[in-house]
Design an enzyme around this catalytic site. Sequence first.
Site, PDB file in Angstrom:
ATOM      1  N   SER A  22       0.837  -1.194   0.000  1.00  0.00           N
ATOM      2  CA  SER A  22       0.000   0.000   0.000  1.00  0.00           C
ATOM      3  C   SER A  22       0.870   1.241   0.000  1.00  0.00           C
ATOM      4  O   SER A  22       2.019   1.206   0.453  1.00  0.00           O
ATOM      5  CB  SER A  22      -0.875   0.000   1.268  1.00  0.00           C
ATOM      6  OG  SER A  22      -1.510   1.239   1.452  1.00  0.00           O
ATOM      7  N   TYR A  51      -2.070  -1.394  10.576  1.00  0.00           N
ATOM      8  CA  TYR A  51      -2.289  -1.781   9.178  1.00  0.00           C
ATOM      9  C   TYR A  51      -1.155  -1.208   8.324  1.00  0.00           C
ATOM     10  O   TYR A  51      -0.543  -1.924   7.514  1.00  0.00           O
ATOM     11  CB  TYR A  51      -3.643  -1.271   8.692  1.00  0.00           C
ATOM     12  CG  TYR A  51      -3.887  -1.524   7.225  1.00  0.00           C
ATOM     13  CD1 TYR A  51      -4.353  -2.766   6.792  1.00  0.00           C
ATOM     14  CD2 TYR A  51      -3.655  -0.532   6.277  1.00  0.00           C
ATOM     15  CE1 TYR A  51      -4.566  -3.004   5.436  1.00  0.00           C
ATOM     16  CE2 TYR A  51      -3.870  -0.769   4.931  1.00  0.00           C
ATOM     17  CZ  TYR A  51      -4.325  -2.000   4.509  1.00  0.00           C
ATOM     18  OH  TYR A  51      -4.521  -2.243   3.172  1.00  0.00           O
TER      19      TYR A  51
END
Length: 192
Positions: free
Chosen positions: A107, A120
């Site tokens: 990400s 995360y």
Amino acid sequence: VIGGRDQHKLEQASGAVPALHTTHLDITDEASVQATLADIAARFGGLTMLVNNAGVAHPYRFGDHPGVAEHVADEVTTNLLGTLRVTRLALPLLQRQPTAAIVTLSSVLAYVAAPKLPVYAATKAALHSFSRSLRAQLRDTTVKVFDVLPPLVGTQLAESLPGAKIVPEVVAHAVLDAIAADRYEINVGQTR
């Protein structure tokens, strides 16, 4: 072949694309991963590409959220340890092929701060680092290692998060183009 924990989602995928083979797969469980990979090897004669795309995210304040311990465990176990587990167990199958690939979705959060998603983001940064190191380790083998770093993508995981989202097809096309060109670090959209 696609695998996942949610049988309903697997059925939806199979309904949308009847040629898919779906399988129940819990990447947090070693036996589940081993059974799935054995089934794939038996049914299809091997494995040429592994796409690591599993992930969970829980928005919370790290220091004072009442469920922080459970959220941390869930994110690290699924996003990081699960991906490492699948990759480790799939690697022998991949190395038997004349050419093979590991594609891991990280990400943009590997690069930027995410105040509502601290763990995360940490797992995605760890996956980015892992992909770079594994690529270097496997450089003299038939296995290519790709690392995908998209911005916020319009998926169920991100539906409650604020901000502009790109459509999943944009990410898919970027990945296919990068694989064809042997571009191993794939920065998609705003991540570039």
